[in-house]
Write a protein that holds these residues in place. Structure first.
Motif, PDB file in Angstrom:
ATOM      1  N   MET A  15       0.832  -1.100  -0.100  1.00  0.00           N
ATOM      2  CA  MET A  15      -0.131   0.021   0.045  1.00  0.00           C
ATOM      3  C   MET A  15       0.823   1.183  -0.118  1.00  0.00           C
ATOM      4  N   SER A  19       1.295   4.153  -3.228  1.00  0.00           N
ATOM      5  CA  SER A  19       0.504   5.416  -2.834  1.00  0.00           C
ATOM      6  C   SER A  19       1.130   6.418  -3.866  1.00  0.00           C
ATOM      7  N   SER A  20       0.397   7.550  -3.665  1.00  0.00           N
ATOM      8  CA  SER A  20       0.630   8.714  -4.029  1.00  0.00           C
ATOM      9  C   SER A  20       0.618   9.639  -3.108  1.00  0.00           C
ATOM     10  N   ASP A  21       1.234  11.063  -3.285  1.00  0.00           N
ATOM     11  CA  ASP A  21       1.265  12.033  -2.626  1.00  0.00           C
ATOM     12  C   ASP A  21      -0.025  12.372  -1.660  1.00  0.00           C
ATOM     13  N   ASP A  22      -0.931  12.363  -2.403  1.00  0.00           N
ATOM     14  CA  ASP A  22      -2.363  12.522  -1.879  1.00  0.00           C
ATOM     15  C   ASP A  22      -2.798  11.626  -0.552  1.00  0.00           C
ATOM     16  N   ASP A  23      -1.967  10.494  -0.816  1.00  0.00           N
ATOM     17  CA  ASP A  23      -2.443   9.403   0.155  1.00  0.00           C
ATOM     18  C   ASP A  23      -1.593   9.507   1.388  1.00  0.00           C
ATOM     19  N   SER A  26      -3.364   9.303   4.997  1.00  0.00           N
ATOM     20  CA  SER A  26      -3.870   7.885   5.561  1.00  0.00           C
ATOM     21  C   SER A  26      -2.655   6.682   5.451  1.00  0.00           C
ATOM     22  N   THR A  27      -1.895   6.643   4.492  1.00  0.00           N
ATOM     23  CA  THR A  27      -0.855   5.747   4.599  1.00  0.00           C
ATOM     24  C   THR A  27       0.184   5.852   5.904  1.00  0.00           C
ATOM     25  N   THR A  30      -1.901   4.726   8.735  1.00  0.00           N
ATOM     26  CA  THR A  30      -1.792   3.086   8.807  1.00  0.00           C
ATOM     27  C   THR A  30      -0.850   2.570   9.198  1.00  0.00           C
ATOM     28  N   HIS A 315      -0.823  17.613   6.297  1.00  0.00           N
ATOM     29  CA  HIS A 315       0.655  16.690   5.527  1.00  0.00           C
ATOM     30  C   HIS A 315       1.146  17.425   4.462  1.00  0.00           C
TER      31      HIS A 315
END
Length: 617
Positions: A15, A19-23, A26-27, A30, A315
């Motif tokens: 994951m 993932s991208s910068d926008d994630d 959330s990452t 987690t 973030h």
């Protein structure tokens, strides 16, 4: 750490990898939740935080042992060792530890203050007395010591006040009589001498010129995506951006030598963290915003102003870490000044300056500036603050681009593209890589077999005539080894006549084989110049230094900052020889450094001021 990484489930690793910068928010959440539930992670945190045995833990016994070691060194006049022992003991000593009914930390500060007083570091001595008194305000010896140092500084009013306090807190009659005697002597000296004020040497960031940040706009281009451009014409050397870091970390190699907050070089009296044994600060001004009170009784005096706390939901998107660098002089601890003779500058021997990385930081807005191998802006640092300045005239709508790594003149186009793709995963399409540059041709080129031809022979493909030439050049690897041997000799300052002869022979072979503007020749000229300085052959060193600069001026812009670094070396040699041309070199230096650093030049390159003071005295 490897065990913890292996314990993270593959699904989370996948994951994060996809993932991208926008994630990012959330990452990160987690991953943190996963780590907090890992027993291995909890054990590691417990081990680090263990107050007795942990990496960050305090240790009274260790501090007492180092204190005794420092005392022994002090008695044998080994003051460097004593200073190191007292400073290390301060890192280990718990704030509440006692030593013979006195606070151990306060005693260590007082011991270090006594040492500073002994070796003539009076300002540092006053500071350490102050730190001891902040912990133990009734410490009579600390008041007495500070009074004596203030008297030596000529601060008689402060000295009288300190000794009055020492007398009131002193319990023994003999001690009170001794202080009374000292007090009368100082009062008498005060009557005959005007008071001299000496201020503490705290960090200052200098004055700032007008910021042009409001004249920038965010733009999107088809080949580079988002970027920054000018909304108006901006003159050369204009400050276009200033920013504090979102996050910052000091490099491991600099933990013992640089402040963990501002990343400036530590003074002789660093301030340790009160909570653990790792961080060191140059002053309380850096310790407080770093996240901790200097001492327990500071809580009523200081808040947490300067803290960069953020909401946990915030973030960062589209950012890269930037290396924070400092410009280091080869003789930074002994720069030339007006009181030194010209020939003593040669003792610094080439007085070279270089950029040294001391930390990594994330600057959120600065990440919007794109890369170019021919940049028109330059980034530098004062303390932890980032400054970006134009290095040339920028017209309206022109993209503002800095260098992420190698520039035109440093590596050829092929090597630059490979470096940028490997490190940043993009194919550079800047105008420096899209147009033909002379430096890309000559940087690693060979010369023609015809001695009367100034043509360029590239490494690949090689003409039939050049193949024959290289068959008759079996010593190429040996010459490279000789240059490496010369660099090792320079570092060890053990340069023999044989080494110099071999290096001169290697340089001659390079000149006959490589193109006249091949960077390898410039590097060999530079190394030989530095070696010749060590053996005091300054005339020859000057000529080799000039030859190196001539090549670099072809590879780069004549006013490029790389030329400035080399001119520092040349100017110091010229001053050692009383060469009038030193004035021109130093003036050229000023033009270059002001182009890149504006009014901050004296803070960034203090050695320039030293050179000017000698040249124009």
């Amino acid at each position: 750490m490897e065990k913890i990484k292996c314990a993270v489930p593959e699904s989370i690793k996948r994951m994060v990898g996809e993932s991208s910068d926008d994630d990012l928010a959330s990452t990160s959440s987690t991953l943190l939740h996963c780590l907090l539930n890992l027993p291995q992670f909890q054990r590691m945190i417990d081990d680090l935080a263990d107050p007795n045995n942990g990496l960050c833990g305090k240790n009274k016994d260790g501090a007492l042992e180092l204190k005794q070691k420092g005392n022994r060194s002090y008695l044998t006049a080994d003051y460097n060792s004593a200073l190191a022992s007292y400073s290390q003991a301060l890192r280990l000593a718990p704030m509440d530890a006692l030593d013979m009914e006195k606070n151990l930390v306060a005693t260590l500060y007082l011991n270090r203050a006594s040492l500073f007083h002994k070796i003539g570091f009076l300002t540092e001595s006053v500071r350490d007395c102050k730190r001891a008194l902040q912990i133990s305000p009734t410490y009579a010896k600390a008041w007495y010591r500070r009074g004596k140092v203030n008297a030596d500084l000529g601060n008689y009013k402060d000295a009288v006040n300190d000794l009055d306090n020492a007398k009131s807190f002193e319990l023994s009659l003999d001690g009170k009589r001794q202080i009374e005697t000292e007090l009368n002597i100082i009062i008498d000296r005060q009557k005959h001498t005007s008071r001299t004020w000496v201020g503490e040497n705290e960090n200052c960031s200098g004055h700032f010129d007008e910021l042009q940040q409001s004249k920038l706009s965010r733009v999107t281009t088809p080949d580079k995506g988002r970027g920054m451009a000018s909304q108006c014409d901006i003159p050369q050397a204009s400050l276009v951006h200033k920013e504090e870091p979102y996050a910052l970390i000091i490099l491991k190699s600099c933990r013992e030598t640089h402040c963990h907050y501002c990343l400036n070089q530590l003074p002789a009296d660093p301030v340790p963290c009160t909570a653990c044994t790792i961080p060191l600060y140059c002053s309380e001004h850096c310790q407080l915003p770093a996240g901790g009170e200097a001492f327990s009784n500071f809580q009523d005096k200081f808040g947490t102003e300067g803290s960069h706390s953020r909401s946990h939901e915030e973030h960062i998107a589209e950012v890269n870490a930037m290396a924070i660098v400092r410009i280091k002089s080869s003789d930074v601890h002994d720069p030339p000044d007006q009181s030194r003779k010209h020939n003593s500058i040669g003792d610094a021997l080439t007085s070279s300056v270089e950029q040294v990385a001391v930390g990594q930081a994330i600057y959120k807005a600065a990440s919007l500036f794109n890369h170019s191998c021919l940049p028109n802006i330059h980034a530098y640092f004062l303390s932890r603050s980032l400054f970006i300045r134009t290095t040339e005239y920028v017209s309206t709508g022109c993209p503002l681009e800095l260098s992420y790594g190698p520039q035109v003149g440093q590596l050829d186009c092929k090597d630059r593209l490979k470096y940028l793709e490997d490190k940043y995963s993009f194919q550079c399409q800047c105008h420096g890589c899209s147009q033909l540059n002379l430096s890309d041709l000559v940087l690693s080129a060979f010369c023609c077999v015809n001695p009367n031809c100034a043509g360029i022979v590239l490494k690949s493909p090689i003409s039939n005539g050049e193949i024959h030439k290289f068959k008759n050049f079996p010593r190429a690897p040996a010459e490279q080894n000789l240059d490496t041997h010369l660099q090792e000799a320079i570092v060890s300052k053990d340069i023999s006549g044989t080494t110099l002869l071999d290096a001169s022979r290697a340089l001659g072979i390079l000149r006959s084989t490589l193109h006249a503007y091949n960077k390898s020749i410039a590097e060999a000229e530079d190394n030989l110049a530095q070696a010749l300085c060590f053996v005091r052959d300054l005339q020859s060193a000057r000529e080799h230094c000039k030859a190196s600069i001539k090549i670099l001026e072809t590879l780069y812009d004549p006013d490029h900052i790389v030329i400035g670094y080399e001119l520092v070396k040349l100017a110091s040699i010229q001053l050692s020889l009383d060469d009038p041309a030193a004035v021109d070199s130093i003036n050229h230096l000023g033009v270059i450094f002001e182009r890149y650093f504006g009014p901050h030049v004296d803070s960034i390159v203090p050695y320039l001021r030293c050179l000017k003071s000698v040249a124009f005295q």
